[in-house]
Design a protein around this motif. Structure first.
Motif, PDB file in Angstrom:
ATOM      1  N   ALA A  80      32.203  33.810  41.700  1.00 30.12           N
ATOM      2  CA  ALA A  80      32.003  33.594  43.139  1.00 30.12           C
ATOM      3  C   ALA A  80      32.384  32.166  43.530  1.00 30.12           C
ATOM      4  O   ALA A  80      32.992  31.944  44.584  1.00 30.12           O
ATOM      5  N   ILE A  83      36.067  32.014  43.761  1.00 31.41           N
ATOM      6  CA  ILE A  83      36.522  32.689  44.976  1.00 31.41           C
ATOM      7  C   ILE A  83      36.330  31.774  46.189  1.00 31.41           C
ATOM      8  O   ILE A  83      37.227  31.637  47.034  1.00 31.41           O
ATOM      9  N   LEU A  99      37.851  35.712  52.944  1.00 33.22           N
ATOM     10  CA  LEU A  99      37.634  36.189  51.581  1.00 33.22           C
ATOM     11  C   LEU A  99      38.558  37.370  51.316  1.00 33.22           C
ATOM     12  O   LEU A  99      38.899  38.120  52.234  1.00 33.22           O
ATOM     13  N   GLY A 103      36.490  39.478  46.539  1.00 32.53           N
ATOM     14  CA  GLY A 103      35.529  38.417  46.819  1.00 32.53           C
ATOM     15  C   GLY A 103      34.401  38.888  47.708  1.00 32.53           C
ATOM     16  O   GLY A 103      33.241  38.534  47.498  1.00 32.53           O
TER      17      GLY A 103
END
Length: 154
Positions: A80, A83, A99, A103
């Motif tokens: 995360a 991302i 995103l 993601g």
């Protein structure tokens, strides 16, 4: 950038050791985080505040794992962070804060886990985690972060 801590050590000590955070506090926090995710998914012009709300959730989960109150056997938090870092880099290069599909799913899962923890961990644990996370963010903003830490703005 000036950043003020929300919670003091006194707040930690005065928090309930056997009841979850007040529902109003949980709802406020989760609404902000879910709203940030929704904006990064679909808003016409997502903002830095939206990105920060989502990164706050990831940071809180990371803190809760470090404190031993959650597990991350699949290294989803690290994923995360990567991302969010990629999203920030694209933004710094002139694209919108967006995103990717993968993601979105990953961060949605972390937000669901975070929501579960806010309902099931005691208030003292959550306030302590908030304080630790805020102190870490302060370190990042003052150039004392770790190599993996991400800052959206200079």
């Amino acid at each position: 950038m000036k950043y003020k801590l929300t919670y003091s050590m006194l707040d930690v000590m005065m928090s309930s050791p056997d009841r979850p955070m007040k529902e109003s506090a949980r709802v406020h926090q989760l609404t902000r985080m879910w709203g940030g995710l929704a904006a990064l998914e679909t808003a016409e012009t997502p903002t830095q505040a939206d990105w920060i709300a989502v990164s706050d959730a990831v940071n809180m989960m990371e803190t809760l794992v470090e404190m031993g109150f959650a597990e991350d056997k699949d290294n989803l938090i690290e994923e995360a962070v990567l991302i969010l870092k990629a999203t920030a880099e694209r933004y710094k290069n002139g694209t919108q804060l967006r995103l990717t599909g993968a993601g979105i799913q990953l961060i949605r899962g972390l937000l669901e886990d975070y929501a579960y923890l806010t309902e099931n961990l005691d208030e003292r644990t959550m306030v302590h985690a908030h304080r630790k996370t805020e102190m870490r963010i302060q370190d990042i903003l003052h150039g004392r972060g770790k190599e993996k830490d991400v800052r959206l703005t200079a």
